[in-house]
Design an enzyme around this catalytic site. Structure first.
Site, PDB file in Angstrom:
ATOM      1  N   CYS A  37     -16.998 -38.638 -28.551  1.00 59.84           N
ATOM      2  CA  CYS A  37     -15.884 -38.608 -29.819  1.00 59.84           C
ATOM      3  C   CYS A  37     -15.527 -39.870 -29.440  1.00 59.84           C
ATOM      4  CB  CYS A  37     -14.710 -37.357 -29.237  1.00 59.84           C
ATOM      5  SG  CYS A  37     -15.554 -36.104 -28.618  1.00 59.84           S
ATOM      6  N   ARG A  67     -19.353 -42.295 -33.606  1.00 59.74           N
ATOM      7  CA  ARG A  67     -18.822 -41.335 -31.648  1.00 59.74           C
ATOM      8  C   ARG A  67     -19.243 -40.233 -32.248  1.00 59.74           C
ATOM      9  NH1 ARG A  67     -17.647 -45.244 -27.819  1.00 59.74           N
ATOM     10  NH2 ARG A  67     -16.761 -43.159 -26.679  1.00 59.74           N
ATOM     11  N   TRP A 125     -17.816 -34.726 -31.148  1.00 62.78           N
ATOM     12  CA  TRP A 125     -19.034 -35.105 -31.049  1.00 62.78           C
ATOM     13  C   TRP A 125     -18.905 -33.338 -30.073  1.00 62.78           C
ATOM     14  CZ3 TRP A 125     -22.578 -35.018 -27.038  1.00 62.78           C
ATOM     15  CH2 TRP A 125     -23.919 -34.437 -27.310  1.00 62.78           C
ATOM     16  N   ASN A 132     -11.447 -38.030 -25.351  1.00 60.29           N
ATOM     17  CA  ASN A 132     -12.802 -38.270 -25.148  1.00 60.29           C
ATOM     18  C   ASN A 132     -13.758 -38.420 -24.012  1.00 60.29           C
ATOM     19  OD1 ASN A 132     -14.783 -41.477 -24.645  1.00 60.29           O
ATOM     20  ND2 ASN A 132     -15.207 -39.617 -25.334  1.00 60.29           N
ATOM     21  N   GLY A 133     -14.457 -37.480 -23.697  1.00 62.80           N
ATOM     22  CA  GLY A 133     -14.762 -37.378 -22.462  1.00 62.80           C
ATOM     23  C   GLY A 133     -15.373 -36.323 -21.920  1.00 62.80           C
ATOM     24  N   GLU A 148     -40.793 -45.873 -29.434  1.00 64.05           N
ATOM     25  CA  GLU A 148     -40.010 -46.166 -30.349  1.00 64.05           C
ATOM     26  C   GLU A 148     -39.683 -45.969 -31.710  1.00 64.05           C
ATOM     27  OE1 GLU A 148     -37.016 -46.658 -29.855  1.00 64.05           O
ATOM     28  OE2 GLU A 148     -35.611 -47.275 -31.307  1.00 64.05           O
ATOM     29  N   LYS A 163     -37.421 -42.615 -33.505  1.00 64.56           N
ATOM     30  CA  LYS A 163     -36.801 -43.211 -35.273  1.00 64.56           C
ATOM     31  C   LYS A 163     -36.774 -42.265 -35.922  1.00 64.56           C
ATOM     32  CE  LYS A 163     -34.330 -45.354 -34.285  1.00 64.56           C
ATOM     33  NZ  LYS A 163     -34.000 -45.956 -32.272  1.00 64.56           N
ATOM     34  N   GLU A 187     -35.640 -38.599 -34.957  1.00 65.82           N
ATOM     35  CA  GLU A 187     -33.920 -38.659 -35.190  1.00 65.82           C
ATOM     36  C   GLU A 187     -33.497 -38.371 -36.724  1.00 65.82           C
ATOM     37  OE1 GLU A 187     -32.992 -42.784 -33.426  1.00 65.82           O
ATOM     38  OE2 GLU A 187     -31.283 -41.146 -32.988  1.00 65.82           O
ATOM     39  N   HIS A 197     -57.715 -35.124 -24.844  1.00 64.59           N
ATOM     40  CA  HIS A 197     -57.118 -34.440 -23.821  1.00 64.59           C
ATOM     41  C   HIS A 197     -55.821 -33.332 -24.332  1.00 64.59           C
ATOM     42  CE1 HIS A 197     -59.351 -37.159 -21.604  1.00 64.59           C
ATOM     43  NE2 HIS A 197     -59.031 -38.117 -21.600  1.00 64.59           N
ATOM     44  N   LYS A 220     -23.500 -42.014 -31.371  1.00 62.40           N
ATOM     45  CA  LYS A 220     -24.604 -42.935 -31.214  1.00 62.40           C
ATOM     46  C   LYS A 220     -24.256 -43.114 -29.265  1.00 62.40           C
ATOM     47  CE  LYS A 220     -25.348 -47.966 -32.636  1.00 62.40           C
ATOM     48  NZ  LYS A 220     -26.365 -47.519 -32.389  1.00 62.40           N
TER      49      LYS A 220
END
Ligand code: AGP
Length: 596
Positions: free
Chosen positions: A2, A27, A75, A101-102, A475, A479, A482, A498, A591
């Site tokens: 948040c 956020r 969030w 926030n937390g 990476e 990308k 997401e 395998h 983020k």
């Protein structure tokens, strides 16, 4: 997670709050809301589960006067995405509004106690309990009441409380970021200085336990006593950096900025790395091994740097997934490189507890030198990437790989593992990276639209790489998943036979960071034989000749083809565009992940 903001301004505050919230939306974007103190001592609250633009429209249709207020972009962690669970939260009397926030880990017990004592706790959100605890202690004054309330909490918080009766704001933090800044038009509090950068020149970062009161004057307390304010820091963020300019989304702008960012990193760290002087200035002790620590993209950057340390100097390395660090045995003489763009990732900070317990030195490789990670580390390597707004990390990844690589060179030269002449040659090689990156972006912009269109029926992608290139493939896969919401798996190419080969059927896209080796060609032949659609980056006859070797500028063997990542960033974005995804704000993500 948040983002929180608060302001006490000379004019109407709602425009300030919503503008700051738009900058904090990275956020979290599950819901958004503001509360503003009114002249009659009441609160006006507006909340919505839509985005900031919707809140702006609502405020235009139904304006709220007032010069002091708080705002929040959420969030969701506790409680569904509903308007009732959106912040700000009010106390029973409707006099106080809180944004947080937390995470409050003892919220259930506190809520039960509050209900027994007659409070109406209206939401399912952990944060709401705090405003009722403040309400209970309000007779002692708002700052003391906030101190009394947070004494009862376990977890993490950055919170601001607005008292509509007095027009006072009180804020405090514990494990979550919060800055305070004063400009000509007012005083502001925010989770990130970027939110208020347009209105201020300097800012202060709250240390854990600081309590700041913003009223007629701004006053500070710590541990129940009046305290000196924390250090004043210069805000170097320009408004232009926060603008999307003519780009369709921030991600495209941030992809394009990578050659410039690479140049900036090398200008800052190249010279002191090549002769080891950076290492000597750091005051860090010699080491027997290196552990890289991080989450997501930052962990991928750390893995690339670990690959360099192993390849060029035979340093034993370990990559530690910060969210899984509870069982990590920190061996003696370990140097820890903690990678985090935000420097606020809760999993990384928690893993540091373990490292600090063992006394291992920590270097922060971060885009936010004043973050919690930066403040806890023994040495900080700033990535110089500038603000990154897109939730999908792009330029900060490149900056972290290069910054970490400069540190690796400095450490190896400084401890005598590499000769100075080798350090100089390596930094000279890195001087080609900005051009390699620019070339890769240029090639990808031409070639990717056709390649992406051909994947329209795909339900998922495979990514392959070898050696350090495996970390680049990782990476690329992150990308793609997401942004496009398609599954994407990354494997060492030799592992394909395998197991993962069973996933390949006619048309399955398989992205290969192709080093031209016979082993990679054997893997790709296995894919083609099953009808898989190879998207070859850099190999012979590649449709995406984005690697140094195939693109014209000589590549750099010892750090692998970093430039392959730009081609995969462009691919991931294009696939997401074709699928109608929200490029800068992928679903369910934020983020900066400030909860474990
Ligand atoms: C990557 O695109 C994501 N934003 C995510 O994986 C991110 O890298 C991770 O959450 C770590 O964040 P940090 O770098 O701020 O610690």
């Amino acid at each position: 997670m948040c983002g929180i903001v608060a302001g006490r301004t000379s004019g109407a505050v709602t425009g300030t709050l919503t503008e700051a919230l738009a900058r904090l939306e990275y956020r979290g974007y599950d819901s958004v809301g503001v509360a503003v103190a009114q002249a009659d001592g009441t609160l006006q609250v507006r909340r919505t589960t839509a985005r900031v633009e919707a809140l702006v429209d609502r405020l235009a249709a139904d304006p709220v006067a007032g010069t002091t207020g708080v705002g929040h972009t959420r969030w969701a962690t506790h409680g569904a995405v509903t308007e009732g669970n959106a912040h700000p939260h009010a106390d029973c009397s409707g006099r106080l509004a809180l944004v947080h926030n937390g995470i409050i880990t003892n919220a259930d017990a506190l809520r039960a106690g509050l209900r027994e004592r007659g409070h109406v706790v209206a939401s399912d959100v952990d944060s709401e309990v705090v405003v009722h605890l403040v309400e209970e202690a309000l007779g002692t004054g708002l700052a003391a009441a906030v101190e009394a309330a947070v004494e009862q909490l376990t977890g993490t918080w950055a919170l601001a409380v607005l008292d509509a009766l007095t027009g006072e704001l009180v804020a405090t933090s514990h494990g979550s970021p919060l800055v305070v800044a004063e400009g000509p038009e007012g005083v502001y509090l925010a989770s990130d200085v970027a939110a208020v950068a347009a209105w201020i020149d300097d800012f202060r970062v709250l240390e854990d336990g600081h309590v700041v009161t913003v009223g007629e004057t701004t006053t500070w307390r710590h541990g129940g006593h009046v305290a000196e304010p924390p250090l004043l820091r210069r805000c170097t963020i320009s408004v232009a950096e926060l603008s999307r300019e003519l780009y369709a989304d921030f991600m495209s702008k941030e992809i394009d900025e990578q050659p410039l960012v690479a140049t900036r990193v090398l200008e800052s760290w190249g010279a002191p790395a090549q002769d080891g002087s950076l290492w000597h200035a750091s005051g860090l002790p010699d080491f027997a091994r290196v552990a890289v620590l991080g989450c997501g993209t930052s962990l991928n950057a750390g893995r690339a740097v670990a690959g360099v340390l192993g390849r060029v100097a035979g340093v034993p390395t370990q990559a530690v997934v910060a969210s899984e660090a509870d069982d990590w045995v920190v061996e003696p003489d370990t140097l820890v490189l903690a990678f985090s763009q935000s420097g606020e990732t809760a999993d990384v900070l928690r893993a540091l507890d373990r490292v600090e317990h063992r006394g291992a030195p920590v270097v922060a490789v971060t885009n936010s030198a004043w973050s919690a990670l930066g403040r806890r580390a023994d040495f900080v390597m700033s990535c110089h990437a500038g603000p990154e707004i897109g939730v999908a990390a792009t330029k900060t990844y490149t900056a972290q790989v290069l910054t970490g690589t400069c540190l690796a060179i400095a450490a190896c030269v400084g401890t005598g593992r590499l000769a100075r002449s080798t350090g100089r040659a390596m930094v000279a090689d890195l001087g080609r990276v900005p051009d390699l990156v620019a070339q890769s972006i240029g090639v990808a912009m031409q070639a990717v639209p056709t390649i992406a269109a051909a994947t329209s029926e795909a339900s998922g992608f495979l990514f392959l790489g070898r050696g350090i290139a495996r970390s680049y493939a990782d990476e690329g896969a992150l990308k793609l998943k997401e942004l496009s919401y398609l599954w994407a798996e990354s494997h060492a190419s030799g592992e394909l036979k395998h197991g993962p080969l069973a996933l390949v059927e006619p048309g399955t896209p398989v992205v290969a960071v192709d080093d031209g080796s016979s082993r990679m060609q054997a893997s790709l032949a296995e894919v083609r034989a099953r009808g898989g659609d190879v998207i070859d980056i850099g190999g012979p006859g590649s449709a995406l000749p984005a690697l140094g070797t195939s693109g014209g500028i000589p590549g750099i063997d010892w750090c692998g083809p970093l430039e392959s990542v730009m081609a995969m960033q462009v691919l991931a974005r294009q696939v997401a565009v074709l699928r109608g995804r929200d490029i800068d704000k992928p679903r369910n993500l934020a983020k900066s992940v400030t909860v474990e």
